[in-house]
Scaffold this active site. Sequence first.
Site, PDB file in Angstrom:
ATOM      1  N   LYS A  68       0.957  -1.302   0.163  1.00 58.54           N
ATOM      2  CA  LYS A  68      -0.323  -0.344   0.157  1.00 58.54           C
ATOM      3  C   LYS A  68       0.938   1.191   0.205  1.00 58.54           C
ATOM      4  O   LYS A  68       1.757   1.412   0.094  1.00 58.54           O
ATOM      5  CB  LYS A  68      -1.080   0.116   0.939  1.00 58.54           C
ATOM      6  CG  LYS A  68      -0.519   0.308   2.287  1.00 58.54           C
ATOM      7  CD  LYS A  68      -0.998   0.308   3.188  1.00 58.54           C
ATOM      8  CE  LYS A  68      -0.094  -0.100   4.909  1.00 58.54           C
ATOM      9  NZ  LYS A  68      -0.962   0.214   6.401  1.00 58.54           N
TER      10      LYS A  68
ATOM     11  N   HIS B 162      -6.141  -7.157  12.891  1.00 56.71           N
ATOM     12  CA  HIS B 162      -4.565  -6.097  12.924  1.00 56.71           C
ATOM     13  C   HIS B 162      -4.660  -6.103  14.197  1.00 56.71           C
ATOM     14  O   HIS B 162      -5.116  -5.953  15.113  1.00 56.71           O
ATOM     15  CB  HIS B 162      -4.806  -4.792  12.242  1.00 56.71           C
ATOM     16  CG  HIS B 162      -3.809  -4.633  11.638  1.00 56.71           C
ATOM     17  ND1 HIS B 162      -3.021  -5.064  10.839  1.00 56.71           N
ATOM     18  CD2 HIS B 162      -3.706  -2.744  12.077  1.00 56.71           C
ATOM     19  CE1 HIS B 162      -1.773  -4.430  11.386  1.00 56.71           C
ATOM     20  NE2 HIS B 162      -2.073  -3.158  11.198  1.00 56.71           N
TER      21      HIS B 162
ATOM     22  N   ARG C 144     -10.134   0.058  15.617  1.00 54.21           N
ATOM     23  CA  ARG C 144      -9.709   0.310  14.067  1.00 54.21           C
ATOM     24  C   ARG C 144     -11.469  -0.061  13.497  1.00 54.21           C
ATOM     25  O   ARG C 144     -12.051  -0.219  13.558  1.00 54.21           O
ATOM     26  CB  ARG C 144      -8.495   0.893  13.977  1.00 54.21           C
ATOM     27  CG  ARG C 144      -8.253   1.578  12.882  1.00 54.21           C
ATOM     28  CD  ARG C 144      -6.836   1.463  12.408  1.00 54.21           C
ATOM     29  NE  ARG C 144      -6.422   0.960  11.317  1.00 54.21           N
ATOM     30  CZ  ARG C 144      -5.028   0.592  10.727  1.00 54.21           C
ATOM     31  NH1 ARG C 144      -3.745   1.742  11.125  1.00 54.21           N
ATOM     32  NH2 ARG C 144      -4.879  -0.686  10.286  1.00 54.21           N
TER      33      ARG C 144
ATOM     34  N   TYR D 245      15.298  30.458   6.945  1.00 52.30           N
ATOM     35  CA  TYR D 245      14.503  30.858   7.620  1.00 52.30           C
ATOM     36  C   TYR D 245      14.152  31.155   9.386  1.00 52.30           C
ATOM     37  O   TYR D 245      14.030  29.940   9.740  1.00 52.30           O
ATOM     38  CB  TYR D 245      12.624  30.080   7.201  1.00 52.30           C
ATOM     39  CG  TYR D 245      12.527  30.621   6.255  1.00 52.30           C
ATOM     40  CD1 TYR D 245      12.690  31.560   5.566  1.00 52.30           C
ATOM     41  CD2 TYR D 245      12.071  29.190   5.767  1.00 52.30           C
ATOM     42  CE1 TYR D 245      12.158  31.748   3.861  1.00 52.30           C
ATOM     43  CE2 TYR D 245      11.469  29.729   3.756  1.00 52.30           C
ATOM     44  CZ  TYR D 245      11.656  30.746   3.544  1.00 52.30           C
ATOM     45  OH  TYR D 245      10.808  30.852   1.738  1.00 52.30           O
TER      46      TYR D 245
ATOM     47  N   ARG E  46       1.117 -10.412   7.173  1.00 48.79           N
ATOM     48  CA  ARG E  46       0.953  -9.416   6.368  1.00 48.79           C
ATOM     49  C   ARG E  46       2.343  -8.405   6.634  1.00 48.79           C
ATOM     50  O   ARG E  46       1.998  -7.388   7.151  1.00 48.79           O
ATOM     51  CB  ARG E  46       0.042  -9.708   6.550  1.00 48.79           C
ATOM     52  CG  ARG E  46      -1.711  -9.947   6.375  1.00 48.79           C
ATOM     53  CD  ARG E  46      -2.758  -9.062   6.573  1.00 48.79           C
ATOM     54  NE  ARG E  46      -2.595  -7.802   7.420  1.00 48.79           N
ATOM     55  CZ  ARG E  46      -3.325  -8.129   9.220  1.00 48.79           C
ATOM     56  NH1 ARG E  46      -3.744  -9.472   8.830  1.00 48.79           N
ATOM     57  NH2 ARG E  46      -2.746  -7.593   9.798  1.00 48.79           N
TER      58      ARG E  46
ATOM     59  N   CYS F 163      13.259  24.069   4.269  1.00 56.77           N
ATOM     60  CA  CYS F 163      11.984  24.468   3.971  1.00 56.77           C
ATOM     61  C   CYS F 163      11.157  24.266   3.231  1.00 56.77           C
ATOM     62  O   CYS F 163      11.486  22.286   3.213  1.00 56.77           O
ATOM     63  CB  CYS F 163      12.785  26.222   2.532  1.00 56.77           C
ATOM     64  SG  CYS F 163      14.239  27.176   3.657  1.00 56.77           S
TER      65      CYS F 163
ATOM     66  N   ASP G 125      11.147  24.076  -0.055  1.00 57.91           N
ATOM     67  CA  ASP G 125      12.040  22.672  -1.086  1.00 57.91           C
ATOM     68  C   ASP G 125      13.630  22.552  -0.677  1.00 57.91           C
ATOM     69  O   ASP G 125      14.219  22.581  -2.233  1.00 57.91           O
ATOM     70  CB  ASP G 125      11.297  24.272  -2.713  1.00 57.91           C
ATOM     71  CG  ASP G 125      10.437  24.703  -2.838  1.00 57.91           C
ATOM     72  OD1 ASP G 125       9.892  24.036  -2.972  1.00 57.91           O
ATOM     73  OD2 ASP G 125      10.296  26.018  -2.431  1.00 57.91           O
TER      74      ASP G 125
HETATM   75  C1  PLP Z   1      -3.879  -4.498   8.162  1.00 61.19           C
HETATM   76  C2  PLP Z   1      -2.881  -3.847   7.557  1.00 61.19           C
HETATM   77  N1  PLP Z   1      -1.890  -5.086   8.196  1.00 61.19           N
HETATM   78  C3  PLP Z   1      -0.384  -4.656   7.056  1.00 61.19           C
HETATM   79  C4  PLP Z   1       0.622  -3.879   7.915  1.00 61.19           C
HETATM   80  C5  PLP Z   1       1.669  -4.023   7.386  1.00 61.19           C
HETATM   81  O1  PLP Z   1       2.412  -3.513   8.937  1.00 61.19           O
HETATM   82  P1  PLP Z   1       4.395  -3.577   8.970  1.00 61.19           P
HETATM   83  O2  PLP Z   1       3.988  -2.249   8.117  1.00 61.19           O
HETATM   84  O3  PLP Z   1       3.558  -2.708  10.479  1.00 61.19           O
HETATM   85  O4  PLP Z   1       3.941  -4.681   8.886  1.00 61.19           O
HETATM   86  C6  PLP Z   1      -0.517  -2.821   7.856  1.00 61.19           C
HETATM   87  C7  PLP Z   1       0.695  -1.956   7.865  1.00 61.19           C
HETATM   88  O5  PLP Z   1       0.076  -0.662   8.611  1.00 61.19           O
HETATM   89  C8  PLP Z   1      -2.095  -2.969   7.614  1.00 61.19           C
HETATM   90  O6  PLP Z   1      -2.466  -2.231   7.733  1.00 61.19           O
END
Ligand code: PLP
Length: 384
Positions: free
Chosen positions: A36, A167, A135, A269, A223, A316, A318
Amino acid sequence: MTQRPGARAEIDLAAISDNVRALQARTTAEVLAVVKADAYGHGLVPCARAALDGGATWLGTALLDEALALRAAGITGPRVLAWLLGPDERWADAVRADIDLSANAPWAVEAIAEAARAVGTQARVHLKVDSGLGRGGAAVADWPDLVDAARKAEADGSVRVVGLWSHFAYADAPGHATVAAQAATFREAVGLAEAAGLRPDVRHLANSAATLTAPEHHFDLVRPGLAVYGLSPVPQVGDSRSFGLRPAMTLVGRLVLVKRLPAGSGLSYGHIYTTDRETTVGLVPLGYADGVPRSAGNVGPVLAAGRRRTVAGRVCMDQFVLDLGDDPAEVGDEVVLFGPGDAGEPTAQDWADATATISYEIVTRVGPRVPRVHVGGPSEGGDS
Ligand SMILES: Cc1ncc(COP(=O)(O)O)c(C=O)c1O
């Protein structure tokens, strides 16, 4: 988006493949590589291919569009799971593209079933329970209704529940009481679903931290996200190397201006940095619009003109400035913000420590003006 000449985020695809191999070596479960957010800023498609090359059999995305982009790029073999879905999704496109879809609530199961009937195929669904993260996922009290909706959709053949999942909230604190408590709640939810007649192929719970530190919670599929990119999700326990991982991203800029300034010169700045002697100052054209945290003013580490230094003054939008002392430096010289760390450069974890954040944020925020240059992998040349 216009990209910056000179700057680049170099992505070592061989490191990504090797990291997946290292993760696979720790588990008998299958590996779903989380890609993702543009593969945590590393480039979606080349990184997905590299992860598959390393042995991942699944890919995971938050958004459906990310999953569809994988299919559109010709990644048709592996299972792809998308999990952050709202009422206005392109459900039929998802089903046609053979994307596994997560459902948190009965309305989602119904939307998926309706799309499957319209397309004339069977959709693959993963039911998500909130085992304690608070969540996504159905609340434990709502889980029986979600299971019931899925059983009904299975009855007419429009849907098959292939996964049950959840999760962790706090797997990055190994041994924390929530880890075992969530696993127990998940097991109960799985038990209830199976007693109701669901026969999932995979049950999955573990992120990177649990993949590395909690083998008892791997179930059928892990995962990992961050660890795929070679960063440690538990830096207090061990760094990348200690887990056999190699950071895949190196962020490099080039000096575009080098000049001598007298002692007492305020830099950038707000003049939060003042030179204490006559010195050489270098300008690096990367700023917070490119993902360099503004909070790195006076603390962000870099390797420049042969040494570790910190950003001098404010970052800054950029650009930022370095105080290079009397070390030789020229326009065009490379400045390494972070990388694997083996050539003396800082790591993304060093940036996270310096700016009170997590390495996830350092890599995912590298902006679109910074070209990703993919090297060393199955899709070398496929830059994004
Ligand atoms: C539902 C879910 N599974 C797995 C992951 C992977 O997490 P991580 O990057 O901590 O391994 C994420 C990331 O936030 C997630 O949202």
